[in-house]
Structure formats: C-alpha cells, structure tokens
Design a protein around this motif. Structure first.
Motif, PDB file in Angstrom:
ATOM      1  N   GLU A  91       6.517 -11.535   0.153  1.00  0.00           N
ATOM      2  CA  GLU A  91       6.355 -12.943   0.513  1.00  0.00           C
ATOM      3  C   GLU A  91       5.809 -13.057   1.931  1.00  0.00           C
ATOM      4  O   GLU A  91       5.053 -13.971   2.235  1.00  0.00           O
ATOM      5  CB  GLU A  91       7.685 -13.685   0.390  1.00  0.00           C
ATOM      6  N   ARG A  92       6.191 -12.117   2.794  1.00  0.00           N
ATOM      7  CA  ARG A  92       5.722 -12.114   4.186  1.00  0.00           C
ATOM      8  C   ARG A  92       4.573 -11.147   4.416  1.00  0.00           C
ATOM      9  O   ARG A  92       3.743 -11.375   5.302  1.00  0.00           O
ATOM     10  CB  ARG A  92       6.881 -11.768   5.123  1.00  0.00           C
ATOM     11  N   THR A  93       4.541 -10.050   3.631  1.00  0.00           N
ATOM     12  CA  THR A  93       3.511  -9.025   3.767  1.00  0.00           C
ATOM     13  C   THR A  93       3.006  -8.684   2.370  1.00  0.00           C
ATOM     14  O   THR A  93       3.447  -7.704   1.759  1.00  0.00           O
ATOM     15  CB  THR A  93       4.094  -7.769   4.461  1.00  0.00           C
ATOM     16  N   PHE A 130      12.583  -6.111   8.036  1.00  0.00           N
ATOM     17  CA  PHE A 130      11.662  -6.575   9.075  1.00  0.00           C
ATOM     18  C   PHE A 130      12.186  -6.358  10.489  1.00  0.00           C
ATOM     19  O   PHE A 130      11.406  -6.388  11.443  1.00  0.00           O
ATOM     20  CB  PHE A 130      11.264  -8.034   8.843  1.00  0.00           C
TER      21      PHE A 130
END
Length: 128
Positions: A75-77, A14
């Motif tokens: 989990e984020r994307t 990220f």
C-alpha cells in the motif's frame, strides 16, 4: 535479514525499511534489491528459471517472511518484492519452491513464538 529482522506489523517493517539511519536499513536494502535483481534476470530470460530455482532459496524465503504483511507494505511501496512475486506466479517450479518456503516460514514463526513464551534461562541449561 534472516536472524534479527522479523516485523509483525507494517509499522515495524517501515521502522527499518523507511529509516536510512537505522543500522539494519542498509542490510535490508542490500538483500531485497539483490534478490529482486536476480528475479528480474530470470523474468527477462538472462537466467533460466529452472537453474535459478535449483540454486536459490533466499528470495523465496524473503517473500514468505513478509507475506503476512505484504499487502500492507505494498500500500505504501507498491513495487516491494514485485519481481519475486511475478517469478512465483510465472514459473511453476518457483511457485513450488515458494510453497515450501511458506510452510517452513510458518513452522519457524511457531518455534519463535514458543521461544518468546518460555525463553530458556542460563540456569535451565545443563552444563557439561
């Protein structure tokens, strides 16, 4: 994407993927969205899976490259490389191509780790 960007953690991933100011971010977005679009074309029937698998490998390479941290990325994307993943599960030829890419990626990571442990110095090279 194939040479310089080898994140080992989701934070390293990220740092590039989530930072438009990073000079590698544009390349990251261009490559991943291109292969996701190509996979979507197969999934929607615009291109045959057999033809796609016969002619392309980079999308499978990318999925294999990020596989060790894919769950944490999603989990984020949640949609990251989701079409390529679906392609691999829906078509056996794509699944087989991905298996080969995964094995190749494991070997490549071993070579890269070995190179980091004992980098070649200019003085170590034999000059002709």
């Amino acid at each position: 994407m194939t040479g310089e960007f080898w994140p080992e953690t989701v934070e390293e991933f990220f740092a590039v993927a989530g930072s438009p100011k990073d000079p590698h971010n544009a390349w990251f977005r261009q490559v991943t969205t291109y292969w996701e679009m190509a996979a979507a074309m197969v999934l929607h029937g615009a291109v045959s899976a057999e033809l796609f698998v016969d002619c392309n490998g980079e999308g499978f390479f990318l999925l294999a490259k990020f596989a060790p941290i894919l769950e944490a990325i999603r989990e984020r994307t949640p949609g990251f490389l989701i079409k390529t993943s679906e392609l691999v599960t829906r078509f056996s030829a794509a699944g087989q191509r991905y298996e080969v890419a995964t094995k190749n990626m494991a070997n490549r990571r071993k070579v890269m780790a070995a190179e980091q442990e004992s980098p070649v110095q200019d003085s170590d090279m034999v000059k002709a």
